[in-house]
Design a protein around this motif. Structure first.
Motif, PDB file in Angstrom:
ATOM      1  N   LEU A  18      40.912   5.063   2.764  1.00 45.51           N
ATOM      2  CA  LEU A  18      41.594   5.081   3.733  1.00 45.51           C
ATOM      3  C   LEU A  18      41.347   3.683   4.674  1.00 45.51           C
ATOM      4  O   LEU A  18      42.490   3.430   5.343  1.00 45.51           O
ATOM      5  N   LEU A  19      40.383   2.961   4.568  1.00 42.22           N
ATOM      6  CA  LEU A  19      40.039   1.796   5.143  1.00 42.22           C
ATOM      7  C   LEU A  19      39.207   0.961   4.130  1.00 42.22           C
ATOM      8  O   LEU A  19      38.005   1.357   3.753  1.00 42.22           O
ATOM      9  N   SER A  20      39.601  -0.295   3.953  1.00 41.91           N
ATOM     10  CA  SER A  20      38.797  -1.537   3.584  1.00 41.91           C
ATOM     11  C   SER A  20      37.738  -1.926   4.454  1.00 41.91           C
ATOM     12  O   SER A  20      37.961  -1.639   5.690  1.00 41.91           O
ATOM     13  N   PHE A  21      36.755  -2.527   4.059  1.00 39.35           N
ATOM     14  CA  PHE A  21      35.939  -3.358   5.293  1.00 39.35           C
ATOM     15  C   PHE A  21      36.581  -4.159   6.142  1.00 39.35           C
ATOM     16  O   PHE A  21      36.154  -4.062   7.267  1.00 39.35           O
ATOM     17  N   GLY A  22      37.488  -5.000   5.396  1.00 37.50           N
ATOM     18  CA  GLY A  22      38.150  -5.718   6.140  1.00 37.50           C
ATOM     19  C   GLY A  22      39.343  -4.948   7.447  1.00 37.50           C
ATOM     20  O   GLY A  22      39.621  -5.660   8.455  1.00 37.50           O
ATOM     21  N   GLU A  23      39.353  -3.802   7.136  1.00 36.68           N
ATOM     22  CA  GLU A  23      40.174  -3.241   7.940  1.00 36.68           C
ATOM     23  C   GLU A  23      39.457  -2.287   8.995  1.00 36.68           C
ATOM     24  O   GLU A  23      40.026  -1.721   9.934  1.00 36.68           O
ATOM     25  N   MET A  24      38.225  -2.292   8.941  1.00 39.31           N
ATOM     26  CA  MET A  24      37.301  -1.185   9.341  1.00 39.31           C
ATOM     27  C   MET A  24      37.161  -1.426  11.025  1.00 39.31           C
ATOM     28  O   MET A  24      37.307  -0.496  11.668  1.00 39.31           O
ATOM     29  N   GLU A  25      37.207  -2.702  11.553  1.00 35.45           N
ATOM     30  CA  GLU A  25      36.887  -2.787  12.973  1.00 35.45           C
ATOM     31  C   GLU A  25      38.391  -2.238  13.735  1.00 35.45           C
ATOM     32  O   GLU A  25      38.045  -1.501  14.519  1.00 35.45           O
ATOM     33  N   PRO A  38      30.174  -9.453   9.720  1.00 33.45           N
ATOM     34  CA  PRO A  38      30.384 -10.723   9.131  1.00 33.45           C
ATOM     35  C   PRO A  38      31.960 -10.938   9.135  1.00 33.45           C
ATOM     36  O   PRO A  38      32.426 -11.928   9.261  1.00 33.45           O
ATOM     37  N   TYR A  39      32.440  -9.940   8.847  1.00 34.21           N
ATOM     38  CA  TYR A  39      34.127  -9.826   8.611  1.00 34.21           C
ATOM     39  C   TYR A  39      34.761 -10.288  10.031  1.00 34.21           C
ATOM     40  O   TYR A  39      35.751 -10.913   9.978  1.00 34.21           O
ATOM     41  N   ALA A  48      23.946  -6.746   8.249  1.00 34.64           N
ATOM     42  CA  ALA A  48      25.158  -6.792   9.024  1.00 34.64           C
ATOM     43  C   ALA A  48      25.962  -5.292   8.731  1.00 34.64           C
ATOM     44  O   ALA A  48      27.005  -5.603   8.631  1.00 34.64           O
ATOM     45  N   THR A  49      25.327  -4.226   8.498  1.00 33.81           N
ATOM     46  CA  THR A  49      26.003  -3.391   8.275  1.00 33.81           C
ATOM     47  C   THR A  49      25.776  -2.035   9.175  1.00 33.81           C
ATOM     48  O   THR A  49      25.102  -1.047   8.856  1.00 33.81           O
ATOM     49  N   PRO A  50      26.609  -2.127  10.091  1.00 34.96           N
ATOM     50  CA  PRO A  50      26.451  -0.761  11.210  1.00 34.96           C
ATOM     51  C   PRO A  50      27.118   0.174  10.480  1.00 34.96           C
ATOM     52  O   PRO A  50      28.407   0.583  10.636  1.00 34.96           O
ATOM     53  N   ALA A  51      26.367   1.194   9.602  1.00 32.20           N
ATOM     54  CA  ALA A  51      26.921   2.060   8.923  1.00 32.20           C
ATOM     55  C   ALA A  51      27.767   3.210   9.522  1.00 32.20           C
ATOM     56  O   ALA A  51      28.569   4.181   8.693  1.00 32.20           O
ATOM     57  N   THR A  52      27.139   3.562  10.615  1.00 35.08           N
ATOM     58  CA  THR A  52      27.800   4.925  11.290  1.00 35.08           C
ATOM     59  C   THR A  52      28.219   4.579  12.706  1.00 35.08           C
ATOM     60  O   THR A  52      27.921   5.344  13.638  1.00 35.08           O
ATOM     61  N   THR A  53      29.033   3.505  12.666  1.00 36.46           N
ATOM     62  CA  THR A  53      29.716   3.174  13.872  1.00 36.46           C
ATOM     63  C   THR A  53      30.713   4.252  14.355  1.00 36.46           C
ATOM     64  O   THR A  53      31.667   4.586  13.542  1.00 36.46           O
ATOM     65  N   VAL A  54      30.758   4.724  15.610  1.00 31.92           N
ATOM     66  CA  VAL A  54      31.590   5.594  16.184  1.00 31.92           C
ATOM     67  C   VAL A  54      32.666   5.104  17.068  1.00 31.92           C
ATOM     68  O   VAL A  54      32.287   4.199  18.080  1.00 31.92           O
TER      69      VAL A  54
END
Length: 382
Positions: free
Chosen positions: A66-73, A89-90, A246-252
């Motif tokens: 669905l989303l890579s880490f670079g696409e997550m924001e 950090p991305y 630096a891993t906000p793992a459940t950001t809504v």
């Protein structure tokens, strides 16, 4: 009643019959491939949320498809996913305060003599308590990106994994290291090594091809997730230290959050507490077995020699001021020294709190007790 019993009972009391018309399903983009430990943890968190909400709130977990880490924001901000596993950090300009806190995790070695086995659990607790309860500016960074911060999932301690013995400061000089985030790059340079900018996933081929001599990672991530068990010959434990947090793992997504009533928010934060506990606890708990498996393949583990310990301690004595200056000048965090000073006692507190934690459920319950129970569910994130 112990913490685990309280956590489980609290979830169970909220279970009830709900019609399908009442149920709301959220999409959770985790960013890891199928089979990763984080995916399993996310699935468990989803079950906790469903139970705690009595079925009114459910979560469907999506892998990196669905989303890579670079696409997550952008994916969370724009509603492609309702929840996402962020790696900030991305996006350095958007989350400088989260990254600042992450960038000082090597200071853990100054808190206790032996924190390696609890580092991620302690650092996660301190970081969440600071951001959620003590740092409105931190929360504002998420709000500016149409997000709500609800927790982090740090790694276990970082060690030196190499294709030859590297146990002294002299042996480290000239070595090419995949060092990852800022603090480990600065450590490498200060000790005469050369950081190489590649991803963790590229470390295996880079080591096989002689592009790098070592990587700085947690043993589980390096040896199992990135399969460096097929290239590493020697592990030096305890250096450089620190964790990746630096891993906000459940950001809504903020719009989604605002649409949740207080019961659903409470249920969601039970799952967030579990996810924040599961990532470091599982990483730490797998370390012994992974190192033993590595030993069975002939990989040797070492303790750092006195000169490497001393050189690392000397670096840390200078690096705190470096971090403060960096984030003040480069990212406009004018109160960086004040943030670091306020964070230190919380870190000391959490090193004490997590000692003796025996399960993910106990750690999640501790996070609930010390942090999540103090959130105003009605107004948080609005």
């Amino acid at each position: 009643m112990n913490l685990r019993s309280a956590f489980v009972m609290g979830s169970a009391l909220l279970v009830g019959a709900v019609t399908s018309a009442d149920a709301e399903e959220l999409r959770y983009a985790v960013g890891y491939p199928p089979g990763a430990a984080a995916i399993d943890a996310a699935e468990s968190a989803a079950k906790i949320i469903a139970n705690a909400s009595g079925g009114e709130l459910t979560v469907k977990v999506y892998t990196s498809a669905l989303l890579s880490f670079g696409e997550m924001e952008g994916g969370i901000r724009d509603g492609i996913a309702d929840i996402g596993y962020m790696v900030t950090p991305y996006f350095p300009k958007d989350f400088p305060r989260t990254n600042l806190l992450n960038d000082m995790s090597m200071q853990l070695s100054n808190v206790g003599a032996d924190v390696n086995k609890i580092a991620g659990m302690a650092y996660g607790g301190a970081m969440m308590e600071y951001i959620i309860l003590n740092c409105p500016d931190c929360l504002a960074e998420y709000k500016a990106q149409n997000m709500v911060f609800t927790g982090v999932g740090p790694t276990a301690s970082y060690h030196l994994l190499c294709n030859q013995p590297v146990t002294s400061a002299e042996a480290l000089k000239g070595k090419r290291l995949r060092a990852g985030a800022g603090q480990w790059n600065r450590w490498a340079v200060a000790l005469g090594a050369s950081p190489v900018q590649i991803t963790g996933q590229e470390s295996l081929e880079a080591m096989k091809q002689g592009i790098i001599d070592c990587t700085v990672l947690s043993t589980v991530t390096a040896l199992k997730d990135f399969q460096l068990i097929n290239a590493v010959t020697d592990i030096t434990l305890g250096v450089p230290g620190g964790v990746f947090a630096a891993t906000p793992a459940t950001t809504v997504n903020a719009d989604v959050w605002k649409g949740l009533d207080t019961k659903k928010r409470s249920a969601f934060l039970r799952g967030a507490a579990y996810m924040s506990a599961a990532i470091p606890f599982i990483d730490h708990s797998r370390e012994t077995a992974v190192v033993e498996e590595a030993a069975g393949k002939g990989i040797k583990t070492h303790e750092p020699e006195a000169d490497l310990k001393a050189a690392t301690a000397s670096f840390l004595a200078q690096d705190a001021s470096t971090v403060a200056e960096l984030y003040s000048k480069a990212f406009g965090v004018a109160n960086a020294p004040d943030m670091m000073a306020a964070f230190r006692p919380l870190l000391e507190k959490w090193v004490g709190l997590v000692n003796g934690i025996a399960s993910v459920e106990d750690l999640a319950a501790l996070y609930e007790q010390e942090i999540y129970s103090k959130i105003d569910f009605e107004n948080y994130g609005n």
